[in-house]
Design a protein around this motif. Sequence first.
Motif, PDB file in Angstrom:
ATOM      1  N   CYS A   5      -9.268  20.751  58.212  1.00 58.89           N
ATOM      2  CA  CYS A   5     -10.002  22.016  58.303  1.00 58.89           C
ATOM      3  C   CYS A   5      -9.395  22.902  59.391  1.00 58.89           C
ATOM      4  O   CYS A   5      -9.200  22.463  60.523  1.00 58.89           O
ATOM      5  CB  CYS A   5     -11.476  21.741  58.597  1.00 58.89           C
ATOM      6  SG  CYS A   5     -12.447  23.257  58.760  1.00 58.89           S
ATOM      7  N   CYS A   8     -12.643  23.463  62.178  1.00 60.52           N
ATOM      8  CA  CYS A   8     -13.190  22.413  63.032  1.00 60.52           C
ATOM      9  C   CYS A   8     -12.217  21.243  63.217  1.00 60.52           C
ATOM     10  O   CYS A   8     -12.451  20.368  64.046  1.00 60.52           O
ATOM     11  CB  CYS A   8     -14.531  21.913  62.493  1.00 60.52           C
ATOM     12  SG  CYS A   8     -14.405  20.875  61.022  1.00 60.52           S
ATOM     13  N   CYS A  52     -15.131  22.676  53.652  1.00 59.32           N
ATOM     14  CA  CYS A  52     -15.266  21.613  54.643  1.00 59.32           C
ATOM     15  C   CYS A  52     -16.731  21.187  54.699  1.00 59.32           C
ATOM     16  O   CYS A  52     -17.604  22.014  54.962  1.00 59.32           O
ATOM     17  CB  CYS A  52     -14.805  22.117  56.011  1.00 59.32           C
ATOM     18  SG  CYS A  52     -15.080  20.922  57.332  1.00 59.32           S
ATOM     19  N   CYS A  55     -18.211  21.626  58.745  1.00 56.19           N
ATOM     20  CA  CYS A  55     -18.601  22.914  59.332  1.00 56.19           C
ATOM     21  C   CYS A  55     -18.962  23.951  58.267  1.00 56.19           C
ATOM     22  O   CYS A  55     -19.345  25.063  58.609  1.00 56.19           O
ATOM     23  CB  CYS A  55     -17.506  23.448  60.244  1.00 56.19           C
ATOM     24  SG  CYS A  55     -16.046  24.064  59.375  1.00 56.19           S
TER      25      CYS A  55
HETATM   26 ZN    ZN Z   1     -14.548  22.303  59.155  1.00 56.85          ZN
END
Ligand code: ZN
Length: 68
Positions: A5, A8, A52, A55
């Motif tokens: 990601c 994050c 994701c 997050c």
């Molecule tokens: Zn993420």
Amino acid sequence: MNIKCNFCGNNTVGKVHTTNGATSYVLTQVDTSKTPAEFLATSGLPVDVYGCTNCKAVFLRCDSLRNN
Ligand SMILES: [Zn+2]
């Protein structure tokens, strides 16, 4: 494809599939000089959508991108 990601850093990214394997997501355009904005139904860029689960970020990938 293992994608980290961008937001994050987790490895909890997966492709968001369409409801039908023969279809694709597409990034379309609108003419914002019109009121209401006019949707350009004949214009679009096919994209893959990734999300994701950590997050909840969503991002796009386009395999047809080329350098001019
Ligand atoms: Zn993420």
